[in-house]
Design a protein around this motif. Structure first.
Motif, PDB file in Angstrom:
ATOM      1  N   PRO A 139     -50.684   4.945  -8.647  1.00 15.77           N
ATOM      2  CA  PRO A 139     -50.133   4.862  -9.867  1.00 15.77           C
ATOM      3  C   PRO A 139     -51.082   5.373 -11.284  1.00 15.77           C
ATOM      4  N   LEU A 140     -52.511   4.767 -10.836  1.00 13.20           N
ATOM      5  CA  LEU A 140     -53.227   5.273 -11.926  1.00 13.20           C
ATOM      6  C   LEU A 140     -53.537   6.836 -12.043  1.00 13.20           C
ATOM      7  N   ASP A 141     -53.664   7.292 -10.864  1.00 14.97           N
ATOM      8  CA  ASP A 141     -53.550   8.994 -10.860  1.00 14.97           C
ATOM      9  C   ASP A 141     -52.380   9.574 -11.648  1.00 14.97           C
ATOM     10  N   GLU A 142     -51.265   8.841 -11.419  1.00 12.68           N
ATOM     11  CA  GLU A 142     -50.120   9.251 -12.180  1.00 12.68           C
ATOM     12  C   GLU A 142     -50.053   9.254 -13.301  1.00 12.68           C
ATOM     13  N   LEU A 143     -50.493   8.041 -13.869  1.00  8.55           N
ATOM     14  CA  LEU A 143     -50.548   7.934 -15.271  1.00  8.55           C
ATOM     15  C   LEU A 143     -51.847   8.868 -15.931  1.00  8.55           C
ATOM     16  N   VAL A 144     -52.811   9.078 -15.273  1.00 10.29           N
ATOM     17  CA  VAL A 144     -53.790  10.012 -15.834  1.00 10.29           C
ATOM     18  C   VAL A 144     -53.234  11.370 -15.923  1.00 10.29           C
ATOM     19  N   ALA A 145     -52.662  11.607 -14.870  1.00 11.51           N
ATOM     20  CA  ALA A 145     -51.938  12.945 -14.943  1.00 11.51           C
ATOM     21  C   ALA A 145     -50.945  13.244 -15.995  1.00 11.51           C
ATOM     22  N   ALA A 211     -46.964   0.490 -14.205  1.00 10.01           N
ATOM     23  CA  ALA A 211     -47.072   0.449 -12.770  1.00 10.01           C
ATOM     24  C   ALA A 211     -48.595   0.209 -12.496  1.00 10.01           C
ATOM     25  N   VAL A 212     -49.464   0.578 -13.436  1.00 10.52           N
ATOM     26  CA  VAL A 212     -51.020   0.264 -13.511  1.00 10.52           C
ATOM     27  C   VAL A 212     -51.393  -1.202 -13.727  1.00 10.52           C
ATOM     28  N   THR A 213     -50.877  -1.578 -14.964  1.00  9.34           N
ATOM     29  CA  THR A 213     -51.278  -2.742 -15.388  1.00  9.34           C
ATOM     30  C   THR A 213     -50.475  -4.272 -14.966  1.00  9.34           C
ATOM     31  N   ASP A 214     -49.382  -3.765 -14.621  1.00  9.31           N
ATOM     32  CA  ASP A 214     -48.516  -4.879 -14.122  1.00  9.31           C
ATOM     33  C   ASP A 214     -47.471  -4.417 -12.879  1.00  9.31           C
ATOM     34  N   PRO A 215     -48.189  -4.294 -11.947  1.00  7.70           N
ATOM     35  CA  PRO A 215     -47.458  -3.561 -10.658  1.00  7.70           C
ATOM     36  C   PRO A 215     -46.300  -4.274 -10.199  1.00  7.70           C
ATOM     37  N   ALA A 216     -46.645  -5.591 -10.154  1.00 10.53           N
ATOM     38  CA  ALA A 216     -45.441  -6.639  -9.602  1.00 10.53           C
ATOM     39  C   ALA A 216     -44.560  -6.937 -11.014  1.00 10.53           C
ATOM     40  N   LEU A 258     -60.371  11.178 -23.769  1.00 10.70           N
ATOM     41  CA  LEU A 258     -59.138  10.665 -23.188  1.00 10.70           C
ATOM     42  C   LEU A 258     -59.575   9.874 -22.225  1.00 10.70           C
ATOM     43  N   ALA A 259     -60.663  10.073 -21.310  1.00 11.14           N
ATOM     44  CA  ALA A 259     -61.039   9.035 -20.426  1.00 11.14           C
ATOM     45  C   ALA A 259     -61.291   7.774 -20.919  1.00 11.14           C
ATOM     46  N   ASP A 260     -62.087   7.829 -21.897  1.00  8.60           N
ATOM     47  CA  ASP A 260     -62.248   6.365 -22.677  1.00  8.60           C
ATOM     48  C   ASP A 260     -60.925   5.739 -23.297  1.00  8.60           C
ATOM     49  N   LEU A 261     -59.949   6.736 -23.687  1.00 10.52           N
ATOM     50  CA  LEU A 261     -58.972   6.108 -24.300  1.00 10.52           C
ATOM     51  C   LEU A 261     -58.185   5.377 -23.384  1.00 10.52           C
ATOM     52  N   ILE A 262     -57.921   6.161 -22.116  1.00 12.00           N
ATOM     53  CA  ILE A 262     -56.963   5.575 -21.100  1.00 12.00           C
ATOM     54  C   ILE A 262     -57.666   4.215 -20.509  1.00 12.00           C
ATOM     55  N   GLY A 263     -59.063   4.351 -20.450  1.00 15.29           N
ATOM     56  CA  GLY A 263     -59.627   3.282 -19.782  1.00 15.29           C
ATOM     57  C   GLY A 263     -59.564   1.920 -20.612  1.00 15.29           C
ATOM     58  N   LEU A 264     -59.413   2.128 -21.987  1.00 11.99           N
ATOM     59  CA  LEU A 264     -59.158   1.014 -22.943  1.00 11.99           C
ATOM     60  C   LEU A 264     -57.713   0.577 -22.633  1.00 11.99           C
ATOM     61  N   HIS A 265     -56.856   1.165 -22.284  1.00 12.41           N
ATOM     62  CA  HIS A 265     -55.731   0.781 -22.047  1.00 12.41           C
ATOM     63  C   HIS A 265     -55.167   0.151 -20.916  1.00 12.41           C
ATOM     64  N   THR A 266     -56.039   0.418 -19.824  1.00 10.00           N
ATOM     65  CA  THR A 266     -55.706   0.084 -18.496  1.00 10.00           C
ATOM     66  C   THR A 266     -56.820  -1.001 -17.916  1.00 10.00           C
ATOM     67  N   ALA A 267     -57.716  -0.960 -18.670  1.00  6.72           N
ATOM     68  CA  ALA A 267     -58.937  -2.185 -18.308  1.00  6.72           C
ATOM     69  C   ALA A 267     -59.753  -1.371 -16.952  1.00  6.72           C
ATOM     70  N   ALA A 270     -64.300   4.051 -17.539  1.00  4.14           N
ATOM     71  CA  ALA A 270     -64.126   5.578 -17.961  1.00  4.14           C
ATOM     72  C   ALA A 270     -64.416   6.476 -16.922  1.00  4.14           C
ATOM     73  N   GLN A 271     -65.600   6.103 -16.209  1.00  2.00           N
ATOM     74  CA  GLN A 271     -65.921   7.150 -15.022  1.00  2.00           C
ATOM     75  C   GLN A 271     -64.813   6.994 -14.192  1.00  2.00           C
ATOM     76  N   GLU A 272     -64.275   6.352 -13.611  1.00  2.00           N
ATOM     77  CA  GLU A 272     -63.007   6.086 -12.873  1.00  2.00           C
ATOM     78  C   GLU A 272     -61.699   7.289 -13.359  1.00  2.00           C
ATOM     79  N   ILE A 273     -61.347   7.020 -14.406  1.00  2.00           N
ATOM     80  CA  ILE A 273     -60.554   7.900 -15.234  1.00  2.00           C
ATOM     81  C   ILE A 273     -61.194   9.292 -15.273  1.00  2.00           C
ATOM     82  N   ALA A 274     -62.389   9.486 -15.443  1.00  2.65           N
ATOM     83  CA  ALA A 274     -62.957  10.963 -15.795  1.00  2.65           C
ATOM     84  C   ALA A 274     -62.747  11.548 -14.463  1.00  2.65           C
ATOM     85  N   ASP A 275     -62.985  10.755 -13.211  1.00  5.27           N
ATOM     86  CA  ASP A 275     -63.057  11.370 -11.763  1.00  5.27           C
ATOM     87  C   ASP A 275     -61.680  12.068 -11.707  1.00  5.27           C
TER      88      ASP A 275
END
Length: 282
Positions: A139-145, A211-216, A258-267, A270-275
């Protein structure tokens, strides 16, 4: 009856030859000053009162070619005019090189033409986001994409992005929610808007973020999920708009922002998002 030999000027008037008597011609004198203009071989002249020949019918399928040209011209004008809100059918017709009346065979008014352009751009952007997400592994990969496809398209197509989200069109032509559907999450559930394709973009972003922040689906109400998705979209819209309008600023790399932005909204870091972004770089 015999006529005296005279110097003559013969003027070709389509099918008729006008003979003008000038003066008697002395025997042996050759007329070199007024040559005879021969009639046009096989040519048939048209008098002033004769109607013009009927215009040939367009070849089969030509109407669809014209429709595509009208849509392309309207899209180009909306993307490049300093004041796209002033767009008129006459401008579109001039751009294509046809009479304004020709447009009505394909679009009843300017609103219908602009609506067609908007739907094409929405579909184009949605297709890119779906294609980018197709190869996602979680799910995180999909959101980033999806976010990367959205932001990069907006920066690479600033005119088309402004057409969709810049608010620079007359109020009666701009995308607007159906007045019967309300606003907020209720409108999302109602599922209808004048430009449903635009609403689908936001809905896909809301679902990908949830799907990333509240999968259940137990941490937040539908209203909160809708609000979270709206805030993420607002942040990306602000990034694109400022990046396009103030390109002279010393901006960091777009993917870093964009990595910082998505990181802020997904907790997430930023490095994980950048990868993940490096795998979706375009």
């Amino acid at each position: 009856m015999a006529f005296p030999l005279t110097e003559q000027v013969l003027v070709n008037m389509s099918e008729q030859v006008l003979v003008i008597d000038v003066k008697p011609l002395r025997a042996g004198k050759v007329n070199t000053r007024c040559p005879v203009i021969p009639p046009d071989p096989g040519g048939v002249g048209m008098s002033a009162g004769e109607p013009a020949p009927p215009r040939r019918r367009n070849p089969r399928g030509q109407g669809q070619v014209l429709k595509a040209q009208l849509v392309e011209a309207a899209a180009r004008l909306l993307a490049t005019l300093d004041q796209p809100e002033t767009l008129t059918l006459r401008q579109v017709a001039r751009e294509v090189g046809v009479a304004p009346a020709s447009i009505y065979s394909h679009f009843p008014d300017l609103g219908a033409l602009v609506d067609h352009v908007l739907r094409q751009r929405y579909d184009e952007l949605a297709r890119l986001m779906v294609q980018a997400a197709a190869a996602a592994t979680d799910p995180l990969d999909e959101l980033v994409a999806r976010c990367a496809a959205y932001v990069h398209w907006g920066v690479e197509q600033p005119g088309h992005y402004r057409t969709l989200f810049g608010g620079r069109m007359p109020a009666d032509l701009a995308p607007r929610p159906d007045s019967t559907a309300g606003t907020g999450p209720d409108a999302e559930q109602a599922g209808d808007s004048v430009h449903g394709a635009g609403a689908e973009l936001l809905e896909s972003l809301i679902a990908a973020l949830a799907a990333v922040t509240d999968p259940a689906g137990t941490r937040a109400t539908p209203e909160r999920r809708w609000q979270a998705g709206l805030l993420l979209w607002t942040a990306m819209h602000g990034l694109i708009s400022l990046y396009n309008d103030h390109g002279d600023l010393p901006w960091p790399p777009l993917d870093d922002l964009l990595a910082d932005l998505i990181g802020l909204h997904t907790a997430r870091s930023a490095q994980e998002i950048a990868d993940l972004l490096s795998d979706h770089s375009v």
